[in-house]
Every structure is written in structure tokens, then in C-alpha cells.
Design a protein around this motif. Structure first.
Motif, PDB file in Angstrom:
ATOM      1  N   GLN A  76      12.409  37.049   2.576  1.00 42.92           N
ATOM      2  CA  GLN A  76      12.968  35.699   2.782  1.00 42.92           C
ATOM      3  C   GLN A  76      14.055  35.689   3.859  1.00 42.92           C
ATOM      4  O   GLN A  76      14.910  34.798   3.880  1.00 42.92           O
ATOM      5  CB  GLN A  76      13.480  35.119   1.472  1.00 42.92           C
ATOM      6  CG  GLN A  76      12.366  34.612   0.571  1.00 42.92           C
ATOM      7  CD  GLN A  76      11.317  33.784   1.316  1.00 42.92           C
ATOM      8  OE1 GLN A  76      11.630  33.000   2.210  1.00 42.92           O
ATOM      9  NE2 GLN A  76      10.060  33.969   0.972  1.00 42.92           N
ATOM     10  N   SER A  77      14.004  36.629   4.778  1.00 45.79           N
ATOM     11  CA  SER A  77      15.009  36.673   5.831  1.00 45.79           C
ATOM     12  C   SER A  77      14.776  35.592   6.892  1.00 45.79           C
ATOM     13  O   SER A  77      13.693  35.526   7.496  1.00 45.79           O
ATOM     14  CB  SER A  77      14.976  38.046   6.498  1.00 45.79           C
ATOM     15  OG  SER A  77      15.669  38.004   7.708  1.00 45.79           O
ATOM     16  N   ASN A  78      15.813  34.793   7.124  1.00 45.49           N
ATOM     17  CA  ASN A  78      15.756  33.812   8.231  1.00 45.49           C
ATOM     18  C   ASN A  78      15.777  34.535   9.568  1.00 45.49           C
ATOM     19  O   ASN A  78      15.160  34.112  10.540  1.00 45.49           O
ATOM     20  CB  ASN A  78      16.963  32.874   8.150  1.00 45.49           C
ATOM     21  CG  ASN A  78      17.025  32.180   6.819  1.00 45.49           C
ATOM     22  OD1 ASN A  78      16.083  31.488   6.437  1.00 45.49           O
ATOM     23  ND2 ASN A  78      18.108  32.372   6.077  1.00 45.49           N
ATOM     24  N   ARG A  86      12.322  35.716  10.349  1.00 45.54           N
ATOM     25  CA  ARG A  86      11.473  34.573  10.758  1.00 45.54           C
ATOM     26  C   ARG A  86      11.737  34.183  12.211  1.00 45.54           C
ATOM     27  O   ARG A  86      10.814  33.995  13.002  1.00 45.54           O
ATOM     28  CB  ARG A  86      11.747  33.378   9.829  1.00 45.54           C
ATOM     29  CG  ARG A  86      10.975  32.118  10.179  1.00 45.54           C
ATOM     30  CD  ARG A  86      11.894  30.926  10.469  1.00 45.54           C
ATOM     31  NE  ARG A  86      12.953  30.818   9.493  1.00 45.54           N
ATOM     32  CZ  ARG A  86      14.047  30.087   9.683  1.00 45.54           C
ATOM     33  NH1 ARG A  86      14.201  29.382  10.785  1.00 45.54           N
ATOM     34  NH2 ARG A  86      15.002  30.046   8.780  1.00 45.54           N
ATOM     35  N   GLY A 146       7.720  30.579   1.994  1.00 47.48           N
ATOM     36  CA  GLY A 146       8.977  30.424   2.741  1.00 47.48           C
ATOM     37  C   GLY A 146       8.950  31.193   4.053  1.00 47.48           C
ATOM     38  O   GLY A 146       7.973  31.150   4.812  1.00 47.48           O
ATOM     39  N   ASN A 147      10.030  31.932   4.324  1.00 49.69           N
ATOM     40  CA  ASN A 147      10.131  32.664   5.592  1.00 49.69           C
ATOM     41  C   ASN A 147       9.018  33.688   5.780  1.00 49.69           C
ATOM     42  O   ASN A 147       8.522  33.867   6.897  1.00 49.69           O
ATOM     43  CB  ASN A 147      11.488  33.377   5.665  1.00 49.69           C
ATOM     44  CG  ASN A 147      12.615  32.419   5.994  1.00 49.69           C
ATOM     45  OD1 ASN A 147      12.531  31.655   6.954  1.00 49.69           O
ATOM     46  ND2 ASN A 147      13.673  32.442   5.195  1.00 49.69           N
ATOM     47  N   LEU A 191       6.012  32.256   7.227  1.00 47.53           N
ATOM     48  CA  LEU A 191       6.164  31.957   8.663  1.00 47.53           C
ATOM     49  C   LEU A 191       6.047  33.233   9.500  1.00 47.53           C
ATOM     50  O   LEU A 191       5.477  33.222  10.590  1.00 47.53           O
ATOM     51  CB  LEU A 191       7.493  31.231   8.911  1.00 47.53           C
ATOM     52  CG  LEU A 191       7.636  29.917   8.123  1.00 47.53           C
ATOM     53  CD1 LEU A 191       9.048  29.346   8.273  1.00 47.53           C
ATOM     54  CD2 LEU A 191       6.611  28.886   8.566  1.00 47.53           C
ATOM     55  N   ASP A 192       6.552  34.358   8.978  1.00 41.53           N
ATOM     56  CA  ASP A 192       6.375  35.653   9.667  1.00 41.53           C
ATOM     57  C   ASP A 192       4.889  35.949   9.846  1.00 41.53           C
ATOM     58  O   ASP A 192       4.445  36.383  10.909  1.00 41.53           O
ATOM     59  CB  ASP A 192       6.996  36.804   8.865  1.00 41.53           C
ATOM     60  CG  ASP A 192       8.498  36.675   8.688  1.00 41.53           C
ATOM     61  OD1 ASP A 192       9.135  35.998   9.515  1.00 41.53           O
ATOM     62  OD2 ASP A 192       9.027  37.246   7.713  1.00 41.53           O
ATOM     63  N   ASP A 248      20.307  25.927   1.545  1.00 43.02           N
ATOM     64  CA  ASP A 248      19.485  26.989   0.944  1.00 43.02           C
ATOM     65  C   ASP A 248      20.296  27.752  -0.118  1.00 43.02           C
ATOM     66  O   ASP A 248      21.522  27.712  -0.101  1.00 43.02           O
ATOM     67  CB  ASP A 248      18.994  27.958   2.031  1.00 43.02           C
ATOM     68  CG  ASP A 248      20.084  28.933   2.411  1.00 43.02           C
ATOM     69  OD1 ASP A 248      21.042  28.531   3.097  1.00 43.02           O
ATOM     70  OD2 ASP A 248      20.030  30.095   1.990  1.00 43.02           O
ATOM     71  N   GLY A 295      18.492  28.211   7.332  1.00 45.48           N
ATOM     72  CA  GLY A 295      17.967  28.916   6.155  1.00 45.48           C
ATOM     73  C   GLY A 295      17.098  28.061   5.268  1.00 45.48           C
ATOM     74  O   GLY A 295      16.710  28.496   4.176  1.00 45.48           O
ATOM     75  N   PRO A 349      13.912  27.177   5.158  1.00 43.54           N
ATOM     76  CA  PRO A 349      12.595  27.599   4.625  1.00 43.54           C
ATOM     77  C   PRO A 349      12.696  28.403   3.328  1.00 43.54           C
ATOM     78  O   PRO A 349      11.751  28.433   2.532  1.00 43.54           O
ATOM     79  CB  PRO A 349      12.008  28.455   5.758  1.00 43.54           C
ATOM     80  CG  PRO A 349      12.652  27.922   6.997  1.00 43.54           C
ATOM     81  CD  PRO A 349      14.060  27.562   6.575  1.00 43.54           C
ATOM     82  N   ALA A 350      13.834  29.051   3.103  1.00 47.11           N
ATOM     83  CA  ALA A 350      13.982  29.854   1.876  1.00 47.11           C
ATOM     84  C   ALA A 350      13.979  28.979   0.620  1.00 47.11           C
ATOM     85  O   ALA A 350      13.686  29.461  -0.481  1.00 47.11           O
ATOM     86  CB  ALA A 350      15.264  30.685   1.938  1.00 47.11           C
TER      87      ALA A 350
END
Ligand SMILES: Cc1ncc(COP(=O)(O)O)c(C=O)c1O
Length: 345
Positions: free
Chosen positions: A90-92, A95, A122-123, A126-127, A298, A331, A333-334
Motif C-alpha cells: 500500500q505504498s504511495n 505507486r 489500492g496502491n 495501481l502498481d 487516508d 495517499g 488510493p490506500a
């Protein structure tokens, strides 16, 4: 915040010194500085202005968009063609690097600590969309992660890449501080345009807070930065803020190491049990921001930072007549990976 005149820089001088660094544009700036009157009223004052760095635009935005301009500028200028991060799902940060590397044609590899088979949401989702190669470590042991990073780098070299191991590169941690030293000019200009004198700036602690502290000090701004810890102890976060801000002062701005402990009011009493703990105060802060201002925070960073601002107001540490800036560092997307704590009433 006071600085001797010899240690002051004009905005043009700051821009000129930062302008010597390689940079790739990503952010839509200036981001808005918005009033939050309903949130302020519910809390019984002070005036709250929100610096909307969730709206930096690229890849769902956030503070990291300003940072990647310098970090990826450095990566490109030094001929790297693969970017390797050790970072959680879940790291922004991950991402935004996945998205930026996609745009620049750089191979992105994430060595992901923690259990294998994490839900792709979440993130992390997206990754995946950005085509990042994700290596599930299946461990959080630091020595095992370092060994896996070594093997990943060797493997990439054998495949013909020149990999940039971000977590080991000395320039990498100061990229965000450089970006937010410059962003201080933007914030001070916006406050001046409103005729507002901010006494405090609240945000999740880290590289950005270090930059806002340094930029504010060399510009002679009125505010003190309040970094709210998202996991670290007060002593270790203060140490980080001082280390990053003084590195940028000396390595980029050609100044002495002018930052001292008085320049940051670090708060670590809102962490809860650990990094990522969505405490009841965090959940309340997220709901309050959404229900008063339609503003989404977030659970890991901005919700915790807002719980710190709310907590300090309720303790009576901030008076009604003050103007406070809250920096929304993104943040969002988390949020979608935390439905278990956020969906319940
Ligand atoms: C949403 C958000 N806010 C704040 C931070 C802290 O970032 P920095 O250390 O770059 O200031 C992060 C770091 O991941 C983040 O994702």
C-alpha cells in the motif's frame, strides 16, 4: 521562526540553487490552498487552511509527485534504466514511482516485504496496472530483505540493466525535502495573497516536513512546522527532520546547517500501536474531514496527521485566533484497502 539575515534567501535564490539539479516535470502546481470553514467551526477554531498536495495531479497525486521530479531527474541524468524499491503493497511512494517509471520507459521493480498473496487493491493494484515487476519477499526480516535486494540487483545487471537501488542511494531521501523547500515559496506566496499569517503547519512527518521547515526558515516565514509521526518515536523523527533539512541546506542551498530542534514541533502521541494503526482518532478524523469538507484523508498518513491537529486543538494548544495550515499529502488510493475499518459506522 527567526533567522539571522545572513541565513535568509530570496525565493529567486532558492529557485536558482535548486534549479541546478536535474529535474523532470510531473506536478501540477501551485496546488490550491483552501479554507476549511466547516471543519474549523466543528472544532471551535482556529482558521484552517488546507494545502491540497493530494491534487499534484500525476497518478492520483500526493506529496511524492514533487519529489519524483528530482529523484527521477537524478536517475535519468545518471543513466539508470531500472528503478528498484523495497516497499509495502500500500505504498504511495511505490505507486508514484511505478507510474513515473512507466512514463519514462524505466523498468520498475518492487521488492515487497510481508506475506505472499496480498490482495491486489489500492496502491498495489495501481502498481500492477503500471506494469511494475513485483517480487513478493514473504518476509519482513531486514537482513533477508537486503539479501533479496542484492539478488534482484544482480539479476537485473545480468539482464543488461543499470538498476538504481533507491533505498541505498544517498540522494534519494533528500529529493522530497528539496521539493518541499521549494514548495515553501508557493505556500508563503499563497498565504500572503490571502493576507493570512500562519502560525503552524501540520503534516505527516518526513522529508516534506523537513523541506517546509527549511524553506520557511530561510524565507523568514511566520510558521513552525509540526510533523505528526506516523510510526517513529519523537526522537527519531526529530533526528530525521534535522538530518534531511540540514543536508539540503548544506548540499543544495550552500548554507550552513542552520536547522535546530526548535524549528520542528514533533508529535508522536498520535501513532497508536504502530505504523499503519488506524486508531479511533484517525477514523474520526477521516470521517470528520469527509463530512464537513468533502475531503478524503487516508488511514496511514493524512488521517493520522489530522488526528494530531484535532488532538492539539482539543487539548487547547492552539488558540481560536490562529491560522493553521494542514498539508494534505495525498495517499488517497490506500483508503480502498481499509474498508474493514472505514466502512463501519
Ligand atoms: C500520503 C503520504 N503522506 C506523507 C508521507 C511522508 O512522506 P515524506 O517523507 O516524503 O514527507 C508519505 C510517505 O509515504 C505519504 O505516502
Amino acid at each position: 521562526m527567526s533567522t539571522t539575515p545572513a541565513l535568509r534567501l530570496t525565493p529567486a535564490e532558492i529557485r536558482e540553487r535548486i534549479g541546478r539539479l536535474p529535474r523532470i516535470p510531473f506536478a501540477f502546481t501551485p496546488t490550491p490552498l483552501e479554507e476549511a470553514p466547516r471543519l474549523s467551526a466543528v472544532l471551535g477554531g482556529p482558521r484552517i487552511l488546507i494545502k491540497r498536495d493530494d491534487l499534484t495531479g500525476f497518478a492520483f497525486g500526493g506529496n511524492k509527485v514533487r519529489a519524483i521530479e528530482f529523484r527521477l531527474g537524478h536517475v535519468k541524468a545518471n543513466g539508470y534504466d531500472a528503478f528498484v524499491l523495497v516497499n509495502i503493497g500500500q505504498s504511495n511512494h511505490a505507486r508514484l514511482h511505478s507510474a513515473a517509471c512507466a512514463r519514462l520507459g524505466i523498468k520498475m521493480v518492487i521488492v515487497k516485504p510481508g506475506p505472499k498473496g496480498e490482495r491486489i487493491q489500492g496502491n498495489l493494484l495501481l502498481d500492477h496496472l503500471c506494469g511494475a515487476e513485483i517480487i513478493e519477499a514473504g518476509t519482513t526480516d531486514p537482513a533477508e530483505l537486503e539479501a533479496l535486494l542484492d539478488r534482484t540487483l544482480d539479476d537485473l545487471r545480468q539482464r543488461g540493466y543499470k538498476p538504481y537501488p533507491s533505498t541505498r542511494e544517498p540522494f534519494s531521501p533528500i529529493a522530497g525535502t528539496i521539493a518541499f523547500t521549494e514548495a515553501s515559496i508557493e505556500l508563503v506566496d499563497q498565504l500572503n495573497a490571502l493576507g493570512a499569517t500562519a502560525s503552524r503547519v501540520f503534516l505527516a512527518g518526513g522529508a516534506s516536513a523537513a523541506g517546509l521547515g527549511l524553506g520557511g526558515k530561510v524565507l523568514g516565514a511566520s510558521y513552525t512546522v509540526h510533523p505528526v509521526s506516523t510510526g517513529a518515536s519523537k526522537a527519531s523523527l526529530l533526528n530525521m527532520e534535522l538530518n534531511l533539512s540540514n543536508r539540503v541546506a548544506s548540499e543544495v542551498l550552500d548554507l550552513p546547517k542552520l536547522m535546530t530542534e526548535d524549528d520542528f514541533t514533533v508529535l508522536d502521541e498520535y501513532v497508536g500501536r504502530a505504523y499503519g494503526d488506524a486508531t479511533p482518532a484517525v477514523v474520526e478524523a477521516i470521517r470528520l474531514a469527509a463530512r464537513t469538507e468533502g475531503l478524503f484523508l487516508d488511514p496511514v498518513y493524512t488521517g493520522k496527521a489530522m488526528s494530531g491537529l484535532i488532538g492539539e486543538i482539543r487539548k487547547g494548544n492552539i488558540s481560536k485566533d490562529e491560522t493553521v495550515v494542514f498539508v494534505h499529502t495525498g495517499g488517497t488510493p490506500a483508503i480502498f484497502a481499509y474498508e474493514d475499518v472505514l466502512a463501519a459506522e
